[in-house]
Design a protein around this motif. Sequence first.
Motif, PDB file in Angstrom:
ATOM      1  N   TYR A  11       0.921  -1.266  -0.161  1.00  0.00           N
ATOM      2  CA  TYR A  11      -0.155   0.025   0.039  1.00  0.00           C
ATOM      3  C   TYR A  11       1.000   1.099   0.050  1.00  0.00           C
ATOM      4  O   TYR A  11       1.561   1.656   0.832  1.00  0.00           O
ATOM      5  CB  TYR A  11      -1.065  -0.059   1.129  1.00  0.00           C
ATOM      6  CG  TYR A  11      -2.002  -1.113   1.490  1.00  0.00           C
ATOM      7  CD1 TYR A  11      -2.906  -0.947   0.262  1.00  0.00           C
ATOM      8  CD2 TYR A  11      -1.660  -2.154   2.236  1.00  0.00           C
ATOM      9  CE1 TYR A  11      -4.008  -2.121   0.316  1.00  0.00           C
ATOM     10  CE2 TYR A  11      -2.750  -3.470   2.316  1.00  0.00           C
ATOM     11  CZ  TYR A  11      -3.943  -3.168   1.463  1.00  0.00           C
ATOM     12  OH  TYR A  11      -4.807  -4.166   1.472  1.00  0.00           O
ATOM     13  N   PRO A  12       1.014   2.003  -1.180  1.00  0.00           N
ATOM     14  CA  PRO A  12       1.912   3.185  -1.274  1.00  0.00           C
ATOM     15  C   PRO A  12       1.408   4.224  -0.031  1.00  0.00           C
ATOM     16  O   PRO A  12       0.060   4.582  -0.189  1.00  0.00           O
ATOM     17  CB  PRO A  12       1.732   3.749  -2.760  1.00  0.00           C
ATOM     18  CG  PRO A  12       1.064   2.566  -3.281  1.00  0.00           C
ATOM     19  CD  PRO A  12       0.327   1.894  -2.463  1.00  0.00           C
ATOM     20  N   GLU A  13       2.453   4.524   0.415  1.00  0.00           N
ATOM     21  CA  GLU A  13       1.770   5.686   1.577  1.00  0.00           C
ATOM     22  C   GLU A  13       1.200   6.968   1.079  1.00  0.00           C
ATOM     23  O   GLU A  13       0.174   7.630   1.826  1.00  0.00           O
ATOM     24  CB  GLU A  13       3.183   6.050   2.446  1.00  0.00           C
ATOM     25  CG  GLU A  13       2.711   6.742   3.825  1.00  0.00           C
ATOM     26  CD  GLU A  13       3.930   6.985   4.535  1.00  0.00           C
ATOM     27  OE1 GLU A  13       3.650   7.569   5.605  1.00  0.00           O
ATOM     28  OE2 GLU A  13       5.132   6.542   4.327  1.00  0.00           O
ATOM     29  N   LYS A  14       1.486   7.398  -0.010  1.00  0.00           N
ATOM     30  CA  LYS A  14       0.675   8.523  -0.446  1.00  0.00           C
ATOM     31  C   LYS A  14      -0.594   8.140  -0.864  1.00  0.00           C
ATOM     32  O   LYS A  14      -1.401   9.273  -0.854  1.00  0.00           O
ATOM     33  CB  LYS A  14       1.611   9.043  -1.949  1.00  0.00           C
ATOM     34  CG  LYS A  14       1.453   7.962  -3.175  1.00  0.00           C
ATOM     35  CD  LYS A  14       2.092   8.567  -4.334  1.00  0.00           C
ATOM     36  CE  LYS A  14       2.087   7.651  -5.398  1.00  0.00           C
ATOM     37  NZ  LYS A  14       0.988   7.358  -5.924  1.00  0.00           N
ATOM     38  N   ASP A  15      -1.068   6.853  -1.042  1.00  0.00           N
ATOM     39  CA  ASP A  15      -2.430   6.810  -1.410  1.00  0.00           C
ATOM     40  C   ASP A  15      -2.954   6.226  -0.241  1.00  0.00           C
ATOM     41  O   ASP A  15      -4.258   6.358   0.165  1.00  0.00           O
ATOM     42  CB  ASP A  15      -2.410   5.505  -2.692  1.00  0.00           C
ATOM     43  CG  ASP A  15      -2.087   6.349  -3.809  1.00  0.00           C
ATOM     44  OD1 ASP A  15      -2.229   7.352  -4.211  1.00  0.00           O
ATOM     45  OD2 ASP A  15      -1.410   5.552  -4.544  1.00  0.00           O
ATOM     46  N   TYR A  16      -2.296   5.618   0.962  1.00  0.00           N
ATOM     47  CA  TYR A  16      -2.671   4.924   2.023  1.00  0.00           C
ATOM     48  C   TYR A  16      -1.990   5.513   3.136  1.00  0.00           C
ATOM     49  O   TYR A  16      -1.310   4.827   3.850  1.00  0.00           O
ATOM     50  CB  TYR A  16      -2.477   3.522   2.047  1.00  0.00           C
ATOM     51  CG  TYR A  16      -3.403   2.891   1.057  1.00  0.00           C
ATOM     52  CD1 TYR A  16      -4.654   2.514   0.976  1.00  0.00           C
ATOM     53  CD2 TYR A  16      -3.045   2.563  -0.478  1.00  0.00           C
ATOM     54  CE1 TYR A  16      -5.540   1.815   0.189  1.00  0.00           C
ATOM     55  CE2 TYR A  16      -3.590   1.968  -1.444  1.00  0.00           C
ATOM     56  CZ  TYR A  16      -4.708   1.871  -1.171  1.00  0.00           C
ATOM     57  OH  TYR A  16      -5.735   1.110  -2.258  1.00  0.00           O
ATOM     58  N   PRO A  17      -2.325   6.849   3.714  1.00  0.00           N
ATOM     59  CA  PRO A  17      -1.628   7.196   4.858  1.00  0.00           C
ATOM     60  C   PRO A  17      -2.009   6.698   6.200  1.00  0.00           C
ATOM     61  O   PRO A  17      -2.788   5.857   6.055  1.00  0.00           O
ATOM     62  CB  PRO A  17      -1.922   8.819   4.857  1.00  0.00           C
ATOM     63  CG  PRO A  17      -3.263   8.813   4.198  1.00  0.00           C
ATOM     64  CD  PRO A  17      -3.176   7.745   3.234  1.00  0.00           C
ATOM     65  N   ASP A  18      -1.330   6.732   7.130  1.00  0.00           N
ATOM     66  CA  ASP A  18      -1.570   6.331   8.482  1.00  0.00           C
ATOM     67  C   ASP A  18      -3.197   6.335   8.795  1.00  0.00           C
ATOM     68  O   ASP A  18      -3.682   5.551   9.202  1.00  0.00           O
ATOM     69  CB  ASP A  18      -0.618   6.726   9.406  1.00  0.00           C
ATOM     70  CG  ASP A  18       0.731   6.351   9.452  1.00  0.00           C
ATOM     71  OD1 ASP A  18       1.041   5.714   8.522  1.00  0.00           O
ATOM     72  OD2 ASP A  18       1.627   6.593  10.358  1.00  0.00           O
TER      73      ASP A  18
END
Length: 422
Positions: free
Chosen positions: A302-309
Amino acid sequence: MKMYLLTLPLFVLGTTLSLAQAKTDKLLARLLEKHPEKFKTLLADPEKYRIQILYTQIDRNKDNSPTFKTYRYRVNAQEYFNPASTVKLPASLMALEKINSLKVPGLARETTMLTDSAYQGQTTVRQDSTSATGFPSIAHYIKKILVTSDNDAYNRLYEFIGQEPLNEGLKAKGYKSIRLPIRLSRFLPIELDKYTNPVRFLQNGQVIYQQRLVKSNRDYKNPIPILMGIGNINNEDQLVMEPRDFAFSNNFALEDQHLMLRALLFPESVPAQNRFHLSPEDYKFLYQYMSQLPRETAYPPYPEKDYPDAFVKYLLLGGPTRSERLPEHIRIFNKIGQSYGFLTDNAYVVDFKNKVEFLLTATVHVNEDGIYNDGKYEYDEIGFPFLRDLGQVVYDHELKRKRKHAPDLSRFRLVYDKQGQN
């Protein structure tokens, strides 16, 4: 127009009755009122925003055994809110319980599960490129549910369990508000959701367990209309100026959500009836993925830019549009829901550095124009900020609250470095 005039009094009557039964404790009311800069707009009309909150303080004795004190704000099982994805937690628990109860040699949560089609509206699943093995399984579906709230994964668990066993099993455990008549994001005629797909489990290419097409014999429609709003965009994309009826929608009251979370995290603290038949490995598995962040997940990546914390952590963080990382010493074990202007988060928050733990469950409704299915909900302007601020206010209160014994929270300290399990 005639139907609108006939149904409106039912909507008004239902609202009046439900508000009369709401429960509020002074502590929560005072916490909110101390922060008008955060909550002034919502506190001016909490009925409009259908706010409900449950906050449980946890104290430990010298042996680390917990005791619980719960506070309420406008809690009322009769005031409807759409539970959205929060229903995925009970489905995950019931799927694991079913696997355990079958006692089939070789059958486990990681076993390959293939879903077939045998009735109108059903779809098949034979592969899953997002898993480490390339095949679907109960474990991988639950992982996707807990890390990013995957809708299709819920539907596959719903089909494995069956509509009637899912509903009746949860009611037998004391979760009386549960009503789960539909799959998510499929928009099938209500009758088709009674039929659940054939399923096969394979080990080394051989079928070790299978179940046929099953039809539920019960009707899980709410016995009276649940009418909300002034209009609804129907399946033909037409605006109909009548209240939307949620009688065919899922139901999962806030107190039942809060109890279920406690039954999962502290099973010994609730009556045996409310517990789930899970193994120690099941509990660890659930704790892992309830608290694991998308960026810590390898399958799927899950790329962090699309799926932040904050993607599925609304309390404290504030929802998927915010990019802040969760501090390393804090973990949130939770399940969220978002649909039709309703936002809900059911969470256990742990701060390992400051020795803080608490349960917080809340829901809020944001739909200023009163139209459903138009995609115009004030999530970013009102909903997410409310849940973020609520989580922070309760967390700050917990930081200052004195405890006789510091909790040993090691049971919830897990490893999250790019977990790749199926």
